[in-house]
Design an enzyme around this catalytic site. Structure first.
Site, mmCIF file in Angstrom:
data_model
loop_
_atom_site.group_PDB
_atom_site.id
_atom_site.type_symbol
_atom_site.label_atom_id
_atom_site.label_comp_id
_atom_site.label_asym_id
_atom_site.label_seq_id
_atom_site.Cartn_x
_atom_site.Cartn_y
_atom_site.Cartn_z
ATOM 1 N N PHE A 109 -42.948 38.011 3.609
ATOM 2 C CA PHE A 109 -42.681 39.454 3.697
ATOM 3 C C PHE A 109 -43.849 40.139 4.401
ATOM 4 C CE2 PHE A 109 -43.087 43.787 2.019
ATOM 5 C CZ PHE A 109 -41.837 44.288 2.354
ATOM 6 N N GLY A 110 -43.556 40.902 5.460
ATOM 7 C CA GLY A 110 -44.587 41.657 6.181
ATOM 8 C C GLY A 110 -44.369 43.142 5.998
ATOM 9 N N TYR A 111 -45.451 43.889 5.814
ATOM 10 C CA TYR A 111 -45.333 45.336 5.569
ATOM 11 C C TYR A 111 -46.269 46.159 6.456
ATOM 12 C CZ TYR A 111 -49.491 44.117 2.995
ATOM 13 O OH TYR A 111 -50.740 43.622 2.671
ATOM 14 N N GLY A 112 -47.096 45.497 7.270
ATOM 15 C CA GLY A 112 -48.031 46.207 8.150
ATOM 16 C C GLY A 112 -47.804 45.731 9.566
ATOM 17 N N SER A 113 -48.865 45.200 10.176
ATOM 18 C CA SER A 113 -48.706 44.726 11.560
ATOM 19 C C SER A 113 -47.693 43.589 11.635
ATOM 20 C CB SER A 113 -50.050 44.277 12.124
ATOM 21 O OG SER A 113 -50.514 43.122 11.455
ATOM 22 N N GLU A 141 -54.791 36.921 9.101
ATOM 23 C CA GLU A 141 -54.941 37.783 7.920
ATOM 24 C C GLU A 141 -56.221 37.458 7.132
ATOM 25 O OE1 GLU A 141 -52.722 40.261 7.469
ATOM 26 O OE2 GLU A 141 -51.688 39.554 9.262
HETATM 27 C C1 SIN Z 1 -48.748 42.629 6.694
HETATM 28 O O1 SIN Z 1 -48.450 43.149 7.764
HETATM 29 O O2 SIN Z 1 -47.864 42.151 5.938
HETATM 30 C C2 SIN Z 1 -50.174 42.506 6.238
HETATM 31 C C3 SIN Z 1 -51.089 43.527 6.763
HETATM 32 C C4 SIN Z 1 -51.280 43.512 8.250
HETATM 33 O O3 SIN Z 1 -51.447 42.421 8.825
HETATM 34 O O4 SIN Z 1 -51.276 44.573 8.865
#
Ligand code: SIN
Length: 190
Positions: free
Chosen positions: A24-28, A99
């Site tokens: 699951f990704g929530y940022g980049s 990360e």
């Molecule tokens: C993410 O995107 O899930 C982690 C935070 C990031 O890499 O910006």
């Protein structure tokens, strides 16, 4: 905890013989999928809220002048919308490197838009990591982002790309959108 989490994450490389894993990704990770994946689907996880509380020494800032990027903060009843990717376990070598500035893999149920749920992993930067910056007002966060840049580019681009990707998915995030608005206001004052 060290500012580099690669070794800790590699200790979790036991995928119980699974040939693919949901991430699951929530940022980049929503807007920059620089890794191979088998499937990609909008999804959400419960009990976590997205906040620009993590410092970035390696992508959107430097160790001397860290930028601000998102992490997840535990909050009962919160739902965080993002993007889920079905990947093969080898891909974690690349992701752990990407990360590495404080993010640890955590197991979580991931819910898809059709209501189906699967167990998967998410990278979260916990408050005890060396790059953690913590809470600040959304206005102060916008000022911080406006003045930061790192090897991956201006910190403002991270914010704008994330806000754009959330809108494209039809999701709203009051924290992200408020900081985006403050940043736009700052630019109008220049
Ligand atoms: C993410 O995107 O899930 C982690 C935070 C990031 O890499 O910006």
């Amino acid at each position: 905890m060290t500012a580099n989490t690669i070794a800790i994450n590699q200790q979790m490389d036991d995928f119980d013989g699974h040939h693919s894993v949901w991430l699951f990704g929530y940022g980049s990770l929503i807007y920059k999928a620089d890794f191979p994946y088998l499937q990609r689907q909008p999804a959400s996880i419960s009990g976590w809220t997205r906040r620009f509380w993590q410092g970035s020494h390696d992508h959107r800032g430097t160790p001397q002048a860290p930028g601000r990027v998102v992490t997840l903060i535990e909050q009962t009843d919160a739902i965080c919308h993002g993007m889920a990717y079905l990947i093969t376990p080898e891909v974690f070598a690349h992701l752990d490197h990407r990360e590495k500035n404080g993010y640890l893999r955590l197991a979580t149920p991931i819910t898809f838009s059709d209501g189906r749920s699967e167990r998967g992993l998410v990278y979260i930067a916990m408050p005890d990591n060396a790059a953690y910056l913590g809470a600040a007002s959304e206005q102060a966060i916008a000022r911080h982002i406006a003045s930061s840049a790192g090897p991956s580019g201006p910190n403002a681009d991270y914010l704008k790309l994330l806000a754009h990707a959330l809108r494209e998915m039809g999701q709203s995030d009051p924290h992200v959108f408020a900081i985006e608005q403050h940043l736009a206001d700052l630019n109008h004052c220049d």
